[in-house]
Design a protein around this motif. Structure first.
Motif, PDB file in Angstrom:
ATOM      1  N   SER A   1       0.850  -1.187   0.000  1.00  0.00           N
ATOM      2  CA  SER A   1       0.000   0.000   0.000  1.00  0.00           C
ATOM      3  C   SER A   1       0.884   1.236   0.000  1.00  0.00           C
ATOM      4  CB  SER A   1      -0.910   0.023   1.230  1.00  0.00           C
ATOM      5  OG  SER A   1      -0.125   0.171   2.406  1.00  0.00           O
ATOM      6  N   GLU A   2       0.270   2.395  -0.217  1.00  0.00           N
ATOM      7  CA  GLU A   2       1.026   3.648  -0.169  1.00  0.00           C
ATOM      8  C   GLU A   2       1.597   3.869   1.231  1.00  0.00           C
ATOM      9  OE1 GLU A   2       0.226   8.443  -0.819  1.00  0.00           O
ATOM     10  OE2 GLU A   2      -1.145   6.969  -1.729  1.00  0.00           O
ATOM     11  N   ASP A   3       0.817   3.505   2.252  1.00  0.00           N
ATOM     12  CA  ASP A   3       1.279   3.644   3.632  1.00  0.00           C
ATOM     13  C   ASP A   3       2.486   2.752   3.897  1.00  0.00           C
ATOM     14  OD1 ASP A   3       1.072   4.156   6.611  1.00  0.00           O
ATOM     15  OD2 ASP A   3       0.609   2.012   6.574  1.00  0.00           O
ATOM     16  N   ALA A   4       2.439   1.500   3.437  1.00  0.00           N
ATOM     17  CA  ALA A   4       3.552   0.577   3.645  1.00  0.00           C
ATOM     18  C   ALA A   4       4.811   1.091   2.953  1.00  0.00           C
ATOM     19  CB  ALA A   4       3.194  -0.808   3.130  1.00  0.00           C
ATOM     20  N   CYS A   5       4.630   1.684   1.780  1.00  0.00           N
ATOM     21  CA  CYS A   5       5.763   2.218   1.032  1.00  0.00           C
ATOM     22  C   CYS A   5       6.386   3.399   1.772  1.00  0.00           C
ATOM     23  CB  CYS A   5       5.299   2.650  -0.356  1.00  0.00           C
ATOM     24  SG  CYS A   5       6.638   2.773  -1.538  1.00  0.00           S
ATOM     25  N   LYS A   6       5.538   4.249   2.308  1.00  0.00           N
ATOM     26  CA  LYS A   6       6.015   5.404   3.063  1.00  0.00           C
ATOM     27  C   LYS A   6       6.828   4.947   4.276  1.00  0.00           C
ATOM     28  CE  LYS A   6       4.357   9.588   5.425  1.00  0.00           C
ATOM     29  NZ  LYS A   6       3.167  10.368   5.827  1.00  0.00           N
ATOM     30  N   GLN A   7       6.357   3.908   4.951  1.00  0.00           N
ATOM     31  CA  GLN A   7       7.076   3.395   6.116  1.00  0.00           C
ATOM     32  C   GLN A   7       8.405   2.751   5.710  1.00  0.00           C
ATOM     33  OE1 GLN A   7       5.028   1.572   9.433  1.00  0.00           O
ATOM     34  NE2 GLN A   7       3.077   1.743   8.337  1.00  0.00           N
ATOM     35  N   LEU A   8       8.381   2.019   4.597  1.00  0.00           N
ATOM     36  CA  LEU A   8       9.594   1.356   4.124  1.00  0.00           C
ATOM     37  C   LEU A   8      10.704   2.362   3.849  1.00  0.00           C
ATOM     38  CD1 LEU A   8      10.991  -1.272   3.158  1.00  0.00           C
ATOM     39  CD2 LEU A   8      10.073  -0.788   0.883  1.00  0.00           C
ATOM     40  N   PHE A   9      10.338   3.524   3.317  1.00  0.00           N
ATOM     41  CA  PHE A   9      11.335   4.531   2.950  1.00  0.00           C
ATOM     42  C   PHE A   9      11.555   5.569   4.052  1.00  0.00           C
ATOM     43  CE2 PHE A   9      10.582   2.649  -1.114  1.00  0.00           C
ATOM     44  CZ  PHE A   9      11.787   2.780  -1.783  1.00  0.00           C
ATOM     45  N   ASN A  10      10.912   5.395   5.212  1.00  0.00           N
ATOM     46  CA  ASN A  10      11.060   6.350   6.294  1.00  0.00           C
ATOM     47  C   ASN A  10      12.514   6.478   6.748  1.00  0.00           C
ATOM     48  OD1 ASN A  10      11.149   6.749   9.489  1.00  0.00           O
ATOM     49  ND2 ASN A  10       9.356   7.845   8.715  1.00  0.00           N
ATOM     50  N   TYR A  11      13.193   5.346   6.910  1.00  0.00           N
ATOM     51  CA  TYR A  11      14.585   5.377   7.358  1.00  0.00           C
ATOM     52  C   TYR A  11      15.492   5.975   6.292  1.00  0.00           C
ATOM     53  CZ  TYR A  11      13.915   2.704  11.684  1.00  0.00           C
ATOM     54  OH  TYR A  11      13.554   2.306  12.951  1.00  0.00           O
ATOM     55  N   VAL A  12      15.167   5.721   5.028  1.00  0.00           N
ATOM     56  CA  VAL A  12      15.943   6.286   3.924  1.00  0.00           C
ATOM     57  C   VAL A  12      15.752   7.802   3.880  1.00  0.00           C
ATOM     58  CG1 VAL A  12      16.269   6.316   1.423  1.00  0.00           C
ATOM     59  CG2 VAL A  12      15.766   4.156   2.588  1.00  0.00           C
ATOM     60  N   ASP A  13      14.495   8.226   3.964  1.00  0.00           N
ATOM     61  CA  ASP A  13      14.185   9.662   3.882  1.00  0.00           C
ATOM     62  C   ASP A  13      14.829  10.452   5.019  1.00  0.00           C
ATOM     63  OD1 ASP A  13      12.674   9.109   1.652  1.00  0.00           O
ATOM     64  OD2 ASP A  13      10.762   9.062   2.728  1.00  0.00           O
ATOM     65  N   ASN A  14      14.968   9.806   6.189  1.00  0.00           N
ATOM     66  CA  ASN A  14      15.526  10.499   7.351  1.00  0.00           C
ATOM     67  C   ASN A  14      16.998  10.164   7.609  1.00  0.00           C
ATOM     68  OD1 ASN A  14      13.193  12.001   8.796  1.00  0.00           O
ATOM     69  ND2 ASN A  14      12.313   9.994   8.300  1.00  0.00           N
ATOM     70  N   ASN A  15      17.560   9.319   6.740  1.00  0.00           N
ATOM     71  CA  ASN A  15      18.978   8.925   6.854  1.00  0.00           C
ATOM     72  C   ASN A  15      19.331   8.465   8.260  1.00  0.00           C
ATOM     73  OD1 ASN A  15      21.599   8.468   5.954  1.00  0.00           O
ATOM     74  ND2 ASN A  15      22.274  10.533   6.403  1.00  0.00           N
ATOM     75  N   TYR A  16      18.624   7.429   8.701  1.00  0.00           N
ATOM     76  CA  TYR A  16      18.821   6.897  10.048  1.00  0.00           C
ATOM     77  C   TYR A  16      19.929   5.838  10.113  1.00  0.00           C
ATOM     78  CZ  TYR A  16      14.392   8.963  11.752  1.00  0.00           C
ATOM     79  OH  TYR A  16      13.388   9.810  12.148  1.00  0.00           O
ATOM     80  N   PHE A  17      20.874   5.852   9.187  1.00  0.00           N
ATOM     81  CA  PHE A  17      21.837   4.756   9.099  1.00  0.00           C
ATOM     82  C   PHE A  17      23.237   5.159   9.558  1.00  0.00           C
ATOM     83  CE2 PHE A  17      18.733   4.232   5.631  1.00  0.00           C
ATOM     84  CZ  PHE A  17      18.130   3.069   6.069  1.00  0.00           C
ATOM     85  N   ARG A  18      23.838   4.309  10.376  1.00  0.00           N
ATOM     86  CA  ARG A  18      25.249   4.472  10.691  1.00  0.00           C
ATOM     87  C   ARG A  18      26.088   4.088   9.463  1.00  0.00           C
ATOM     88  NH1 ARG A  18      23.364   2.453  15.661  1.00  0.00           N
ATOM     89  NH2 ARG A  18      23.665   3.983  17.313  1.00  0.00           N
ATOM     90  N   ASP A  19      27.333   4.520   9.458  1.00  0.00           N
ATOM     91  CA  ASP A  19      28.222   4.092   8.386  1.00  0.00           C
ATOM     92  C   ASP A  19      28.351   2.570   8.432  1.00  0.00           C
ATOM     93  OD1 ASP A  19      28.670   6.681   7.569  1.00  0.00           O
ATOM     94  OD2 ASP A  19      30.499   6.917   8.757  1.00  0.00           O
ATOM     95  N   PRO A  20      28.364   1.919   7.266  1.00  0.00           N
ATOM     96  CA  PRO A  20      28.493   0.462   7.272  1.00  0.00           C
ATOM     97  C   PRO A  20      29.778   0.009   7.948  1.00  0.00           C
ATOM     98  CG  PRO A  20      27.871   1.273   5.088  1.00  0.00           C
ATOM     99  CD  PRO A  20      28.229   2.471   5.913  1.00  0.00           C
ATOM    100  N   VAL A  21      29.733  -1.156   8.542  1.00  0.00           N
ATOM    101  CA  VAL A  21      30.919  -1.749   9.155  1.00  0.00           C
ATOM    102  C   VAL A  21      31.932  -2.062   8.053  1.00  0.00           C
ATOM    103  CG1 VAL A  21      31.758  -3.771  10.415  1.00  0.00           C
ATOM    104  CG2 VAL A  21      29.598  -2.704  11.068  1.00  0.00           C
ATOM    105  N   PRO A  22      33.236  -1.888   8.292  1.00  0.00           N
ATOM    106  CA  PRO A  22      34.238  -2.208   7.271  1.00  0.00           C
ATOM    107  C   PRO A  22      34.083  -3.632   6.747  1.00  0.00           C
ATOM    108  CG  PRO A  22      35.275  -1.062   9.104  1.00  0.00           C
ATOM    109  CD  PRO A  22      33.858  -1.351   9.518  1.00  0.00           C
ATOM    110  N   SER A  23      34.220  -3.764   5.445  1.00  0.00           N
ATOM    111  CA  SER A  23      34.119  -5.079   4.811  1.00  0.00           C
ATOM    112  C   SER A  23      35.507  -5.713   4.807  1.00  0.00           C
ATOM    113  CB  SER A  23      33.585  -4.933   3.382  1.00  0.00           C
ATOM    114  OG  SER A  23      33.488  -6.175   2.742  1.00  0.00           O
ATOM    115  N   LEU A  24      35.766  -6.525   5.822  1.00  0.00           N
ATOM    116  CA  LEU A  24      37.105  -7.097   5.999  1.00  0.00           C
ATOM    117  C   LEU A  24      37.331  -8.297   5.089  1.00  0.00           C
ATOM    118  CD1 LEU A  24      37.488  -6.891   9.887  1.00  0.00           C
ATOM    119  CD2 LEU A  24      37.911  -5.138   8.142  1.00  0.00           C
ATOM    120  N   LYS A  25      38.580  -8.447   4.639  1.00  0.00           N
ATOM    121  CA  LYS A  25      38.970  -9.550   3.760  1.00  0.00           C
ATOM    122  C   LYS A  25      39.979 -10.431   4.493  1.00  0.00           C
ATOM    123  CE  LYS A  25      36.792  -6.992   0.766  1.00  0.00           C
ATOM    124  NZ  LYS A  25      35.426  -7.315   0.315  1.00  0.00           N
ATOM    125  N   TYR A  26      39.871 -11.732   4.267  1.00  0.00           N
ATOM    126  CA  TYR A  26      40.732 -12.676   4.959  1.00  0.00           C
ATOM    127  C   TYR A  26      41.448 -13.594   3.962  1.00  0.00           C
ATOM    128  CZ  TYR A  26      37.413 -11.377   8.663  1.00  0.00           C
ATOM    129  OH  TYR A  26      36.616 -10.678   9.544  1.00  0.00           O
TER     130      TYR A  26
END
Length: 530
Positions: free
Chosen positions: A438-463
């Motif tokens: 639904s439009e409501d579900a879509c709005k909720q899905l993009f809420n974190y994107v719209d507000n940039n609620y994300f920490r920097d990703p953890v380093p992608s370590l290679k072994y």
């Protein structure tokens, strides 16, 4: 006079003849540089490429007639031959195919496998070839996170990955209608959450006249661990795939950090006061959703898009006002920036690479780069305009009935035409939007994107292979113990007074060796960034 006239006629004739010759020469030269790829493709033999790839729809295995592949073949003048099967089958066949030494031209698989077998010579390094692939250069190499998540330990790129479009993953959601009934605001801080959950428990939040039948908070406890998401308030991630994080120039293991003790103490308090579902740690999806649609559960942590879609389900329509809404990631103090570690990486693990025996490298790189282009992105996400999707005046994409009205759902319909394949392409945010319940579900899905609620990703370590095997061996033992103890701390089977003993036990499990492997990998990661 007559003699002069004849001379003039001769001059004019020579001039005309020279112009004709010049024009013919010009036409001949222009024919050496075709005006379009389309014209060139139509007059040349198609490149033949064999492709090892899993078909996403088990009832529609890929062939040259699959819509997406047929269109790619037409646009790029390529004739595809497929080695395919379902995802499980092809995943099992991947190492067998590599060990056989008989490689198809193009192979789809996981980034980690391309890096492992690429360094052994099965797949070619793509670094130099990407220099002539502007779309891959722009969206992969020029993006620090995407690049480092794809690089092998030797600094080479052996595959082109799928890029995700929506970073939103999991997080907390709350019954907004329950909040409204009790005159409460959306919770922000951990203290807000405590007060909300306590009100849900004591004040007949569902309004049925029984103040004892509400479960303030519940989620699925196994195999997922969504309940650990509240650790975002302390700035740590306790989920098994995110326990190592970068801080002050080193890698830190979150479960033995003092902040983990603070989180566990809070969860234990909530559990002991009946604010958390007593059966949460073993709760399965079937029972969880049954409680939700019996109007019992006030708040949850889960896949945001999944729970947001509950509002439009038929079961929800029977409950007056039923309305789950996503909340920001919790914080400790009012005014703190809400951030989560729970997010999708920019690279999806699936990718495709070029085998060492590929004899048509130019056509393959042209294919790889086209798929990363805006035009290729639309094709692989949505299909063909007019057939599987349309665009409105604002450029918004909508599926045709062929996809939207498919009896098995939108995703299955897309898989059958070859869209959303398991290879290196760019997912489109509009794909998620077009698939929302639904439009409501879509709005909720993009809420974190719209507000940039994300920490920097953890380093992608290679072994190295040796370090990777040892890291997995030690991590498995330690994480098994950690999972058990964190659960016991939350439900009170072990008192928090034993947290220091828990830390000592972890450190006794050859943790110093694990730290050394991480430190070595972290230093290598920093070198790869240079």
């Amino acid at each position: 006079m007559a003699k002069m006239l004849k001379w003039n006629v001769l001059v004019v004739f020579v001039l005309i003849l020279s112009l004709v010759i010049s024009a013919c020469s010009s036409n001949t030269a222009s024919n050496k540089n075709p005006a379009s790829t389309k014209d060139n493709n139509s007059s040349s033999e198609p490149a033949k490429l064999s492709v090892f790839i899993a078909s996403r729809a088990t009832d529609a295995m890929y062939s040259s007639e699959t819509l997406i592949w047929k269109e790619l073949g037409k646009r790029l003048n390529i004739e595809f031959q497929f080695i395919t099967g379902d995802t499980k089958t092809m995943t099992e066949k991947f190492p067998v195919m590599v060990s056989s030494g008989e490689y198809p031209d193009i192979v789809s698989g996981k980034i980690r496998d391309f890096n492992k077998f690429g360094m052994q010579g099965a797949f070619i390094p793509l670094n130099e070839h990407i220099e002539n692939a502007p779309n891959i250069q722009k969206y992969l190499m020029d993006d620090k996170d995407a690049k480092t998540q794809t690089l092998a330990i030797d600094g080479n790129i052996y595959s082109i990955p799928m890029l995700s479009a929506v970073r939103t993953s999991e997080g907390p959601l709350v019954r907004k209608d329950w909040l409204d009934r009790l005159g409460l605001q959306m919770p922000e801080t951990i203290d807000d959450w405590y007060n909300v959950l306590k009100a849900f428990k004591d004040k007949d939040a569902n309004g049925n006249g029984d103040a004892t039948d509400e479960i303030p908070f519940s989620t699925i406890g196994t195999p997922d661990t969504f309940y650990l998401d509240f650790a975002d308030a302390w700035g740590i991630d306790l989920n098994v795939d995110g326990r190592w994080f970068e801080e002050n120039g080193k890698m830190v293991y979150s479960p033995i950090d003092p902040r983990a003790k603070e989180y566990l103490t809070t969860m234990n308090k909530w559990y002991s006061e009946g604010l958390i579902d007593k059966e949460m740690l073993s709760r399965q999806d079937k029972d969880y959703t049954a409680m939700i649609f019996n109007d019992k559960v006030g708040a949850t942590t889960h896949w945001i898009g999944y729970v947001a879609g509950f509002n439009s389900r038929p079961e929800a329509q029977k409950i007056k006002g039923f309305n789950y809404q996503v909340t920001p990631p919790p914080v400790l103090n009012k005014g703190d920036k809400a951030l989560t570690s729970r997010q999708q990486l920019i690279t999806v693990p699936w990718a495709w690479g070029i085998s060492a025996t590929n004899k048509n490298l130019e056509a393959t790189m042209k294919l790889f780069d086209y798929v990363y282009s805006d035009e290729g992105q639309i094709l692989l996400n949505f299909g063909v305009e007019g057939d599987t999707y349309t665009k409105n005046a604002d450029g918004l994409i909508q599926y045709t009935e062929k996809i939207a009205k498919n009896a098995d759902g939108i995703a299955k319909a897309l898989y059958r035409i070859g869209a959303q394949p398991l290879l290196g392409f760019r997912q489109d945010a509009q794909y998620e939007k077009a698939s929302c319940a639904s439009e409501d579900a879509c709005k909720q899905l993009f809420n974190y994107v719209d507000n940039n609620y994300f920490r920097d990703p953890v380093p992608s370590l290679k072994y190295t292979d040796e370090d990777g095997e040892r890291f997995n061996e030690l991590s498995t033992q330690i994480n098994t113990y950690v999972d058990e103890m964190m659960s016991k701390f939350i439900i009170g089977q072990e008192p928090l007074s034993k947290f220091d003993t828990f830390v000592s036990t972890v450190k006794s499990m050859q943790f110093d060796e694990l730290e050394e492997i991480q430190a070595k990998a972290y230093e290598n990661y920093k070198e790869l960034l240079k």
